[in-house]
Design an enzyme around this catalytic site. Structure first.
Site, PDB file in Angstrom:
ATOM      1  N   LYS A 114       0.829  -1.217   0.000  1.00 38.84           N
ATOM      2  CA  LYS A 114       0.000   0.000   0.000  1.00 38.84           C
ATOM      3  C   LYS A 114       0.854   1.253   0.000  1.00 38.84           C
ATOM      4  O   LYS A 114       0.528   2.232  -0.660  1.00 38.84           O
ATOM      5  CB  LYS A 114      -0.949   0.003   1.202  1.00 38.84           C
ATOM      6  CG  LYS A 114      -2.097  -0.984   1.041  1.00 38.84           C
ATOM      7  CD  LYS A 114      -3.022  -0.955   2.238  1.00 38.84           C
ATOM      8  CE  LYS A 114      -4.080  -2.036   2.155  1.00 38.84           C
ATOM      9  NZ  LYS A 114      -4.771  -2.248   3.425  1.00 38.84           N
ATOM     10  N   LYS A 193      -5.967 -12.107  -5.969  1.00 40.36           N
ATOM     11  CA  LYS A 193      -7.129 -12.384  -5.116  1.00 40.36           C
ATOM     12  C   LYS A 193      -8.228 -11.383  -5.458  1.00 40.36           C
ATOM     13  O   LYS A 193      -7.935 -10.241  -5.838  1.00 40.36           O
ATOM     14  CB  LYS A 193      -6.747 -12.304  -3.636  1.00 40.36           C
ATOM     15  CG  LYS A 193      -6.504 -10.910  -3.148  1.00 40.36           C
ATOM     16  CD  LYS A 193      -6.518 -10.780  -1.639  1.00 40.36           C
ATOM     17  CE  LYS A 193      -6.407  -9.286  -1.344  1.00 40.36           C
ATOM     18  NZ  LYS A 193      -6.354  -8.850  -0.032  1.00 40.36           N
ATOM     19  N   LYS A 196     -11.417  -5.323  -3.871  1.00 38.57           N
ATOM     20  CA  LYS A 196     -11.993  -4.063  -4.324  1.00 38.57           C
ATOM     21  C   LYS A 196     -10.924  -3.208  -4.986  1.00 38.57           C
ATOM     22  O   LYS A 196     -11.158  -2.564  -5.999  1.00 38.57           O
ATOM     23  CB  LYS A 196     -12.597  -3.316  -3.117  1.00 38.57           C
ATOM     24  CG  LYS A 196     -13.735  -4.085  -2.489  1.00 38.57           C
ATOM     25  CD  LYS A 196     -14.054  -3.640  -1.060  1.00 38.57           C
ATOM     26  CE  LYS A 196     -13.640  -4.650  -0.016  1.00 38.57           C
ATOM     27  NZ  LYS A 196     -14.187  -4.490   1.309  1.00 38.57           N
TER      28      LYS A 196
HETATM   29  P1  TYM Z   1     -10.992  -6.707   4.149  1.00 37.50           P
HETATM   30  O1  TYM Z   1     -11.995  -5.632   4.361  1.00 37.50           O
HETATM   31  O2  TYM Z   1     -10.010  -6.532   3.040  1.00 37.50           O
HETATM   32  O3  TYM Z   1     -11.711  -8.094   3.930  1.00 37.50           O
HETATM   33  C1  TYM Z   1     -12.686  -8.596   4.830  1.00 37.50           C
HETATM   34  C2  TYM Z   1     -12.531 -10.096   4.961  1.00 37.50           C
HETATM   35  O4  TYM Z   1     -12.715 -10.724   3.685  1.00 37.50           O
HETATM   36  C3  TYM Z   1     -11.594 -11.559   3.408  1.00 37.50           C
HETATM   37  N1  TYM Z   1     -11.320 -11.518   1.954  1.00 37.50           N
HETATM   38  C4  TYM Z   1     -11.202 -12.596   1.194  1.00 37.50           C
HETATM   39  N2  TYM Z   1     -11.336 -13.904   1.466  1.00 37.50           N
HETATM   40  C5  TYM Z   1     -11.170 -14.769   0.426  1.00 37.50           C
HETATM   41  N3  TYM Z   1     -10.888 -14.393  -0.849  1.00 37.50           N
HETATM   42  C6  TYM Z   1     -10.757 -13.088  -1.155  1.00 37.50           C
HETATM   43  N4  TYM Z   1     -10.504 -12.725  -2.405  1.00 37.50           N
HETATM   44  C7  TYM Z   1     -10.926 -12.117  -0.121  1.00 37.50           C
HETATM   45  N5  TYM Z   1     -10.876 -10.770  -0.068  1.00 37.50           N
HETATM   46  C8  TYM Z   1     -11.117 -10.416   1.208  1.00 37.50           C
HETATM   47  C9  TYM Z   1     -10.437 -10.931   4.192  1.00 37.50           C
HETATM   48  O5  TYM Z   1      -9.396 -11.861   4.437  1.00 37.50           O
HETATM   49  C10 TYM Z   1     -11.130 -10.502   5.458  1.00 37.50           C
HETATM   50  O6  TYM Z   1     -11.240 -11.593   6.348  1.00 37.50           O
HETATM   51  N6  TYM Z   1      -7.652  -5.688   7.790  1.00 37.50           N
HETATM   52  C11 TYM Z   1      -8.927  -6.347   7.488  1.00 37.50           C
HETATM   53  C12 TYM Z   1     -10.108  -5.826   8.292  1.00 37.50           C
HETATM   54  C13 TYM Z   1      -9.954  -5.908   9.784  1.00 37.50           C
HETATM   55  C14 TYM Z   1     -10.032  -7.081  10.574  1.00 37.50           C
HETATM   56  C15 TYM Z   1      -9.881  -6.641  11.917  1.00 37.50           C
HETATM   57  C16 TYM Z   1     -10.210  -8.433  10.277  1.00 37.50           C
HETATM   58  C17 TYM Z   1      -9.745  -4.838  10.614  1.00 37.50           C
HETATM   59  N7  TYM Z   1      -9.720  -5.295  11.903  1.00 37.50           N
HETATM   60  C18 TYM Z   1      -9.883  -7.544  12.970  1.00 37.50           C
HETATM   61  C19 TYM Z   1     -10.212  -9.333  11.342  1.00 37.50           C
HETATM   62  C20 TYM Z   1     -10.061  -8.884  12.664  1.00 37.50           C
HETATM   63  C21 TYM Z   1      -9.246  -6.133   6.003  1.00 37.50           C
HETATM   64  O7  TYM Z   1      -8.774  -5.225   5.381  1.00 37.50           O
HETATM   65  O8  TYM Z   1     -10.205  -6.988   5.509  1.00 37.50           O
END
Ligand code: TYM
Length: 342
Positions: A114, A193, A196
């Site tokens: 990032k 993967k 967004k």
């Molecule tokens: P984020 O918002 O990118 O994604 C949310 C959740 O979706 C999963 N995910 C996927 N799983 C499978 N295949 C994909 N292509 C895919 N894209 C996204 C992510 O692994 C995630 O579980 N940093 C985190 C948000 C967060 C968080 C937390 C998660 C903030 N605090 C505490 C767990 C616990 C994030 O950016 O997820």
């Protein structure tokens, strides 16, 4: 406190919820409420670390709440809330900053990716995983269901728990990462993967014609140039997605007919699209119903934030007491001193 183990997980409101989110986490989040005490959080503060417009952010928080509930996450059986509605998340982040080495944050893969993509790197981008550790540990969570991409951040959360416990006394469990089937769904480009930020997603609430417009662009087996070339379904992401939406018998049939060039890639995409559209129909309908009743959604989030805040306050009172910050810590220490004086 409930006897059940605790689960915490979060998602950023950075765009429309997509099939990666749905297959990777939402389905599991919905099921886990049967066995665990679950906290599910829309992490809007994390989303402020990238460029954004205010109206987009608030709209996305709302839309994501709708998508989560429409995907089967029952707000009566878990605590569903918005991160910024519980100020203890940022308070604990600051206190965790002082036990987190900067070098560990600079080594995070997501930070490197990032920060390489922007001209000016804000401190929030670096401290992003500390806020994530605070999210999880504030609720003393035992398990964190996430996709594969979150593994490294979860490792850091465990390090933070260990370091804080070593310095201020045992309090935080080291949360365990739970990944399962669908933990790395590949996007329409067939390589990265689904994400967004990669613009390679299938939104879960897309209308059928919008879904088809997207599905038809999906990259398939690159070696299959003409329809009568035999295909290799095992290197094709469209076939990989069939695993989630098409039953075993019909999938085997597609596999054989692709290998023998009886069906082409467009046919295979059409079948996939029809199954996705059919299976997500209840999600689309529920989402439309909730969107038409924003008051209900706001009530759910208010109730969730109230429940989350009560838990967060409990943890913060121990944290502040042990770290010697906050009004209570000062008062109790002075009371002790007064009691000790002759
Ligand atoms: P984020 O918002 O990118 O994604 C949310 C959740 O979706 C999963 N995910 C996927 N799983 C499978 N295949 C994909 N292509 C895919 N894209 C996204 C992510 O692994 C995630 O579980 N940093 C985190 C948000 C967060 C968080 C937390 C998660 C903030 N605090 C505490 C767990 C616990 C994030 O950016 O997820």
């Amino acid at each position: 406190m409930s006897e059940r183990k605790r689960v915490f997980s979060g998602i950023q409101p950075t765009g429309e919820a997509h099939l990666g989110n749905y297959l990777g986490v939402f389905r599991r989040w919905a099921q886990m409420v049967d066995d665990y005490e679950c906290f599910y959080c829309i992490v809007d503060l994390h989303a402020t670390t990238r460029e954004y417009e205010r109206p987009d952010l608030v709209r996305r928080v709302f839309d994501l709440t709708v998508s989560l509930i429409a995907s089967g996450i029952d707000p009566e059986r878990c605590t569903l809330f918005v991160q910024s509605h519980v100020p203890q998340h940022t308070e604990l982040t600051w206190l965790f900053n002082v036990v987190t080495p900067v070098g560990d944050l600079q080594r995070m893969t997501q930070y490197k990716e990032k920060s390489a993509a922007v001209d000016s790197v804000n401190a929030g981008l670096l401290n992003y995983p500390v806020l994530q550790a605070a999210d999880i540990l504030l609720y003393l969570a035992d398990f964190v269901p996430v996709g594969e991409d979150q593994r490294q951040h979860l490792e850091l959360s465990r390090d933070v728990a260990r370091k804080w416990n070593a310095r201020f006394g045992e309090l935080f469990p080291e949360p365990e990462t739970l990944t399962g089937s669908g933990s790395r769904v590949i996007g329409l480009d067939g390589v990265a993967k689904m994400s967004k930020s990669m613009d390679n997603t299938l939104p879960i609430v897309a209308e059928p014609d919008e879904m088809w417009k997207l599905v038809r662009t999906a990259v398939t087996d690159p070696a299959r140039v003409r329809k009568n070339d035999p295909g290799n379904p095992h290197v094709c992401n469209v076939f990989a997605l069939h695993e989630f939406f098409t039953d075993d018998g019909r999938r085997e049939d597609i596999e054989i007919r692709c290998q023998t060039a009886e069906i082409g890639c467009v046919d295979c995409k059409r079948l996939l699209n029809d199954n996705i559209v059919e299976q997500l129909a209840p999600v689309r309908e529920k989402a439309a119903e909730l969107t038409a009743n924003p008051g209900t959604v706001l009530e759910i989030l208010d109730a969730g934030a109230d429940r989350a805040r009560a838990e967060a306050e409990r943890t913060m009172s121990v944290v502040c007491e042990r770290m010697g910050v906050g009004r209570e810590a000062l008062h109790s220490s002075l009371r002790e001193l007064a009691g000790a004086s002759p």
